[in-house]
Design an enzyme around this catalytic site. Structure first.
Site, PDB file in Angstrom:
ATOM      1  N   CYS A   1     -10.327   1.945   7.709  1.00 45.23           N
ATOM      2  CA  CYS A   1     -10.180   3.283   6.069  1.00 45.23           C
ATOM      3  C   CYS A   1     -11.480   3.184   5.796  1.00 45.23           C
ATOM      4  O   CYS A   1     -12.365   4.154   5.317  1.00 45.23           O
ATOM      5  CB  CYS A   1     -10.049   1.803   4.942  1.00 45.23           C
ATOM      6  SG  CYS A   1     -10.847   0.566   4.996  1.00 45.23           S
ATOM      7  N   CYS A   2     -12.445   2.678   6.260  1.00 43.10           N
ATOM      8  CA  CYS A   2     -14.176   3.082   6.161  1.00 43.10           C
ATOM      9  C   CYS A   2     -14.361   4.510   6.900  1.00 43.10           C
ATOM     10  O   CYS A   2     -15.071   5.041   6.334  1.00 43.10           O
ATOM     11  CB  CYS A   2     -15.259   1.599   6.522  1.00 43.10           C
ATOM     12  SG  CYS A   2     -14.742   0.082   5.410  1.00 43.10           S
TER      13      CYS A   2
ATOM     14  N   HIS B   1       0.645  -1.277  -0.036  1.00 37.48           N
ATOM     15  CA  HIS B   1       0.169  -0.097   0.160  1.00 37.48           C
ATOM     16  C   HIS B   1       0.575   1.603  -0.111  1.00 37.48           C
ATOM     17  O   HIS B   1       0.156   2.829   0.393  1.00 37.48           O
ATOM     18  CB  HIS B   1      -0.563   0.128   1.443  1.00 37.48           C
ATOM     19  CG  HIS B   1      -1.821  -1.380   1.228  1.00 37.48           C
ATOM     20  ND1 HIS B   1      -1.645  -2.194   1.440  1.00 37.48           N
ATOM     21  CD2 HIS B   1      -3.082  -1.909   1.613  1.00 37.48           C
ATOM     22  CE1 HIS B   1      -2.569  -3.483   1.703  1.00 37.48           C
ATOM     23  NE2 HIS B   1      -4.069  -2.315   1.392  1.00 37.48           N
TER      24      HIS B   1
ATOM     25  N   GLY C   1      -0.432  -2.642  -5.771  1.00 37.38           N
ATOM     26  CA  GLY C   1      -1.446  -3.994  -5.175  1.00 37.38           C
ATOM     27  C   GLY C   1      -2.396  -2.420  -4.771  1.00 37.38           C
ATOM     28  O   GLY C   1      -3.984  -3.447  -5.410  1.00 37.38           O
ATOM     29  N   HIS C   2      -3.212  -2.070  -4.184  1.00 42.30           N
ATOM     30  CA  HIS C   2      -4.181  -1.370  -4.145  1.00 42.30           C
ATOM     31  C   HIS C   2      -4.222  -0.128  -4.896  1.00 42.30           C
ATOM     32  O   HIS C   2      -3.822   1.207  -4.888  1.00 42.30           O
ATOM     33  CB  HIS C   2      -4.238  -0.437  -2.883  1.00 42.30           C
ATOM     34  CG  HIS C   2      -5.656  -0.266  -1.976  1.00 42.30           C
ATOM     35  ND1 HIS C   2      -6.209  -0.008  -2.854  1.00 42.30           N
ATOM     36  CD2 HIS C   2      -5.775  -1.601  -1.403  1.00 42.30           C
ATOM     37  CE1 HIS C   2      -7.582   0.156  -1.924  1.00 42.30           C
ATOM     38  NE2 HIS C   2      -7.731  -0.266  -1.075  1.00 42.30           N
TER      39      HIS C   2
ATOM     40  N   GLU D   1     -18.581  -3.807   2.246  1.00 50.87           N
ATOM     41  CA  GLU D   1     -17.394  -3.194   2.606  1.00 50.87           C
ATOM     42  C   GLU D   1     -18.546  -1.454   2.592  1.00 50.87           C
ATOM     43  O   GLU D   1     -18.188  -1.264   1.165  1.00 50.87           O
ATOM     44  CB  GLU D   1     -15.600  -3.166   2.446  1.00 50.87           C
ATOM     45  CG  GLU D   1     -15.037  -2.033   3.105  1.00 50.87           C
ATOM     46  CD  GLU D   1     -13.145  -2.360   2.868  1.00 50.87           C
ATOM     47  OE1 GLU D   1     -13.319  -3.443   2.029  1.00 50.87           O
ATOM     48  OE2 GLU D   1     -12.782  -1.403   3.277  1.00 50.87           O
TER      49      GLU D   1
ATOM     50  N   HIS E   1     -10.658  -7.332  -4.949  1.00 47.34           N
ATOM     51  CA  HIS E   1     -10.865  -6.554  -4.046  1.00 47.34           C
ATOM     52  C   HIS E   1     -11.833  -5.678  -4.387  1.00 47.34           C
ATOM     53  O   HIS E   1     -11.094  -5.083  -5.385  1.00 47.34           O
ATOM     54  CB  HIS E   1      -9.480  -5.909  -3.266  1.00 47.34           C
ATOM     55  CG  HIS E   1      -9.979  -5.713  -2.458  1.00 47.34           C
ATOM     56  ND1 HIS E   1     -10.012  -3.855  -1.879  1.00 47.34           N
ATOM     57  CD2 HIS E   1      -9.182  -6.454  -0.320  1.00 47.34           C
ATOM     58  CE1 HIS E   1     -10.074  -4.134  -0.926  1.00 47.34           C
ATOM     59  NE2 HIS E   1      -9.896  -4.916   0.078  1.00 47.34           N
TER      60      HIS E   1
ATOM     61  N   CYS F   1     -16.260   1.241   2.230  1.00 45.47           N
ATOM     62  CA  CYS F   1     -15.746   1.896   1.659  1.00 45.47           C
ATOM     63  C   CYS F   1     -15.900   1.658  -0.381  1.00 45.47           C
ATOM     64  O   CYS F   1     -15.785   2.051  -1.107  1.00 45.47           O
ATOM     65  CB  CYS F   1     -13.802   1.642   1.810  1.00 45.47           C
ATOM     66  SG  CYS F   1     -13.303   2.315   3.184  1.00 45.47           S
TER      67      CYS F   1
ATOM     68  N   GLU G   1     -12.402  -9.678   1.048  1.00 47.13           N
ATOM     69  CA  GLU G   1     -12.460  -8.425   0.357  1.00 47.13           C
ATOM     70  C   GLU G   1     -13.774  -8.031  -0.585  1.00 47.13           C
ATOM     71  O   GLU G   1     -13.575  -7.120  -1.265  1.00 47.13           O
ATOM     72  CB  GLU G   1     -11.946  -6.831   1.023  1.00 47.13           C
ATOM     73  CG  GLU G   1     -11.194  -7.704   2.962  1.00 47.13           C
ATOM     74  CD  GLU G   1     -11.093  -6.714   2.796  1.00 47.13           C
ATOM     75  OE1 GLU G   1     -11.568  -6.477   4.575  1.00 47.13           O
ATOM     76  OE2 GLU G   1      -9.926  -5.994   2.694  1.00 47.13           O
TER      77      GLU G   1
END
Lengths: 648, 648
Positions: free
Chosen positions: B412-413, B150, B201-202, B344, B276, B346, B328
């Protein structure tokens, strides 16, 4: 039906009030006959083939090159590989072969088993120790991780195999090997100075030691089984001590606590079924054995509470249990999802074992009903009709992607269901000093003993496809004793007659059995007529996903819809209060009839994933097949809990 | 409603045909007003409190003792800890604070943010690099594991925070810090000799660089964003090369392939939403940005196909997506379980971002309808009414154990839903050279530009609780342009008038918008009356668990049953074809009305877990509340898909 009955018997009898007969005492035909033949002719060989193809004999046989680690360690758990369990797979495969030999002499099969046994004979340590993983793949680590590594579990299944093989063949070789190993285990484990106060993370050896004790007549194996039962969950916790000894933090564990291994508290304090489902039912089986063998009443409150907790709140309608793949076991009450049901075949098999041992106290429908439900549905589904493919997990709904395996990385289930099918006769009857019980109905002939006389009890029946059962009694000597015949809990009515004269069933019912006490004479004949309509079972409202749906059950068989009979979209099909079931013959189901009813099919009228329009309906014929028989024809969807619209 | 509009603007305008206005251009009241006030007054502070309590500032500030590793590595993945994402949490929290400052000056909040920014300023490397994990906890490992760690994702969220804070305060400090870091990233990554051809990756930095480019007017950030989009999934695979460079087997990965990070194939070849969920929607947002900024038509086939795949086959009725906790994210088509839905917060927030960017091509109901569904339901549910607690995963059914967190290990959310709520006005409108679009209805006032003139567009409405919307247009200069007003896809009928004269809606509909072209004059008033009955949505039959059930929706709001209104056993409740909904006031729902209808409640008549008896029925009043508002009162069960018996 094989009628020679000169097999070897245990040296000691079970001390339970009601004992299951030895496998060779009962010859089974009818519904189970072809299944037993298939196991004898096919599965018993297939199991050995696949064990050997997986490399198991290479691991066992000290005369072969050491194959080393063949299967990677399991994800998320760097202490366990399935290779550690391989001895247990051989043990159960040998047990299956032994029961196959009761059904049919098979010198080839016997020679193959003897070859495996001889390899174990060569492998066995001078001190009696015997475990192919710890002797050849991880030498030096014996007895260092009972929590994760199945060392005693392996021993248990080998003991069971040894006992069965001795019974079937009279050959003592494997029995002696395992008795020697058991003697070594009894030296290593125990309450005395210098002994380990440990027990296996995967219970199994407890019930196996009881079988070994009966076969050999040696009390010390019973004592060792009791020791393992009693030590479990005691404080300080053995697995924590052991982890620290390995230099590991006891908290560095794949699970949050010791519920996974049912060692979170001493067994007599346990009231809730928790953790890994197969471990649970094996442990409770061992507890029931110890309770009856030692007349130990202190285990009963736990056993009763655990039974109630499982059957009242955590059992699938198929008799499977343990909904979660995460722990291969229990989660929380009424958590019985269908599509993601784990419900491992081994768990249903183990439930049959446990129920059977609970019947040791005497006939009681609470146990026999569940035994039958698990046997005919959640267990039997594990074996394809041709005896060559196996289910590991058993969802009650599939979108078409769930199929039997040719083999499984963790091949515990194939020999487990095979040994159960091949020994099913032992679960059908119980014998005691003063009575004989018929727990399961199936075409069969049993050589039993009661009140000091031999009695042949035979059943003529098309059960489970028909509810009429004729039980014929042939005592060598006329004596007074009680015959108990189960009145299934699912039956709305049962009528009975004795030698043609009607019997008042309700007046003679005790714990859900029709009990007939008299001086039995050769040729006495009891006829039962068990009403067996198609029932639509509703689920407790706390099982949310099943609401507005029914499970179809006829007799002990739970049915399901398959795509091959109904087309795709099984959740579009709805039964109504007008739906009436008929039966029809069907190919590919091993002779089982198919249920047929009229209902309707819904079709979404609007566009897209969600639409406000009321669905359109069209008439549809709905066909159901026994759950145990699904996935034997064309691949596709499957559904147990079918939508039903109730009459307003 | 705050009316000062002298905030800082971007140096460059979005090149999309239709641009969302900047946050400060829109002042929102009505339904969202109190939610925005709560974020400004409470959540913006709460986020900073909890970030700092978690130790984030200790990790960032080089003047504080190095705290070291504080949170254990995630199970089953020895390369990732949530601590690696902490810069992103600060980034989003600062972005939330910035939007809060639009709503209400708050010197205390501003000072707190400045303190964090100054810590980052001190931390920044001489070469511009800035990441608290790799500078203080794992120095020496920069840019070695883009797949798992990340690093660029952190940078992206900090860039977004910097842009928003610059807009809100005019202070360039954080913007300059992040521009300097972006310049460093542009040196490290790129197609030239000595540069890395990697990407995160994200995904996230792609859309963030577009925002940074607009704020600074620097084309090179757009070019870098396009580089990251274009490199993704190219062969040879960067993550495999990188893993080998770390001395690791590329196959030694928590997932079977690169679908988890949407790098399994080049983005232009992608047609199925995989992996994801949050990563997916951030990536597609970045792709949409690049498509519009560069006028790149080659990304459109992928974007269109991905949109269709998500919304036609993989979207919850709440606008959430990604059913599985394992990744996820996505599993297989029509896999939309309710109780185990991950969905999620997010992911729903990110779907709003993606939909908003798809609207850059011009008004199209396909995108706006989904944006609204995700916003009002799957996203908004993430924030408690009092602004202090947060949902991470969002099942559509709960047995009573699912509740908002005070804080989450992976937080994160909370700042994601907070920044969305505080900036919701930007999603309501679109402006272009020749037109203005109203995508979302809400009491609001927007200062926009069209055809070279300033126009104030205001909405008066009680939406989403009432379907009447009055849109008032106040141009500085009278010019001809097109006003597009969304006609929600869920609405069965909409009537409209312009200055009191009825408008033929269907004749003026284009892509699901009412399009009115004229020379607009000050005081022009369009009135919409959107029919808003309670709809009972049925699900596609392939979503098996929802069959025989309906989801209640009124306007954009999906409703659910809660135990506190209905008692326990929500799956026992059944709506019928006679059920008619009324509205009633209710406490504890932030002013939202409750839906009330008559139905019945079933009770199992027999004993045990399963019974053949038909369930008994009793009349029952069924009450439903907006899904976003659940779990704000007494704890208990919750259910979105309610059983319904259709008329025969």
């Amino acid at each position: 039906m094989n009628s020679h009955a000169s097999f070897n018997r245990d040296a000691a009898r079970p001390k339970a009030k009601f004992r299951p007969p030895a496998v060779h005492q009962v010859r089974v035909g009818g519904f189970f006959g072809p299944r037993i033949d298939t196991v004898a002719n096919t599965t018993a060989h297939t199991l050995l083939d696949r064990c050997i193809a997986a490399g198991m004999l290479d691991q066992v046989d000290p005369d072969r090159p050491n194959p080393g680690l063949k299967i990677p360690f399991q994800t998320g758990n760097d202490t366990v590989t399935t290779q550690m369990f391989w001895d247990s797979d051989f043990g159960k495969s040998i047990e299956t072969a032994a029961y196959a030999l009761f059904a049919k002499p098979d010198p080839t099969l016997e020679a193959r088993v003897d070859e495996v046994i001889e390899a174990y004979g060569r492998l066995q340590d001078e001190n009696g120790y015997l475990n192919s993983w710890y002797q050849r793949i991880e030498p030096g680590k014996r007895w260092t991780n009972l929590r994760d590594c199945h060392e005693l579990y392996d021993a248990g299944h080998m003991m069971e195999g040894a006992v069965a093989y001795y019974h079937a063949t009279g050959k003592r070789r494997f029995l002696d090997i395992m008795a020697r190993y058991a003697d070594h285990i009894a030296e290593v484990f125990g309450p005395n100075e210098g002994q380990k106060r440990g027990y296996c993370g995967h219970p199994e050896i407890e019930l196996a030691l009881v079988r070994l004790a009966r076969a050999t007549g040696e009390q010390r194996y019973l004592d060792l089984a009791r020791f393992f039962v009693n030590e479990r969950g005691q404080d300080p916790h053995y697995f924590d001590i052991e982890a620290a000894r390995r230099g590991r933090d006891p908290k560095d564990y794949h699970f949050a606590n010791h519920e996974y291994t049912q060692s979170h508290e001493p067994v007599r304090e346990q009231r809730h079924v928790v953790g890994h489902a197969v471990r649970a039912a094996y442990l409770y089986s061992g507890m029931a054995d110890i309770s009856t063998e030692f007349g130990d009443e202190t285990l009963k409150p736990a056993l009763e509470a655990l039974w109630g907790h499982l059957t009242d709140k955590n059992l699938y309608v198929t008799g499977g249990f343990g909904p979660s793949a995460h722990n291969e076991g229990l989660t929380f009450d009424y958590d019985l999802p269908n599509e993601t049901a784990y419900a491992e075949t081994c768990a249903a098999v183990a439930l049959v074992f446990w129920a059977n041992r609970m019947l040791g106290l005497g006939p009681d429908r609470r146990y026999a009903d569940v035994m039958e439900r698990a046997l005919y549905n959640g267990a039997l589904v594990g074996l394809s009709l041709d005896g060559t493919r196996f289910f590991y997990d058993n969802p009650l709904e599939s979108r078409g992607g769930h199929h039997r395996w040719t083999w499984h990385r963790c091949p515990c289930c194939p020999p487990n269901i095979a040994r159960l099918v091949a020994s099913v006769g032992t679960y059908a009857y119980g014998e005691s000093e003063d009575g004989i019980a018929v727990h399961l109905f199936c075409q069969s002939e049993a050589d039993l003993e009661v009140s000091g006389t031999k009695v042949r009890v035979s059943q003529e029946t098309l059960y489970p496809f028909d509810g009429r059962v004729a039980v014929r009694v042939e005592p060598e000597t006329e004596r007074e004793w009680t015959l108990s015949l189960r009145l299934p809990g699912w039956a709305r009515s049962v009528t009975a007659s004795l030698n043609g004269t009607p019997v008042d069933v309700s007046a003679n019912e005790r714990n859900g059995y029709l009990t007939l006490r008299r001086i039995w004479q050769p040729g006495d004949r009891v006829e039962l007529d068990i009403d067996m309509p198609v029932e639509m079972l509703r689920a407790d409202p706390r099982i949310g996903a099943n609401q507005g749906r029914v499970a179809l059950q006829r007799g002990p068989l739970v049915y399901c819809l398959e795509e091959t009979d109904n087309g795709a979209g099984l959740n579009s099909l709805v039964l109504t209060s007008q739906s009436r079931f008929a039966y029809e013959e069907a190919d590919g189901l091993g002779g089982a009839p198919r249920l047929v009813a009229e209902g309707f099919k819904e079709r979404l009228s609007g566009q897209g994933l969600y639409a406000a329009e009321k669905p359109a309906r069209e008439a549809a014929t709905i066909r159901a097949v026994p759950y145990y028989a699904w996935d034997n024809r064309a691949e596709g969807e499957m559904l147990v809990w079918v939508r039903r619209e109730e009459a307003q």
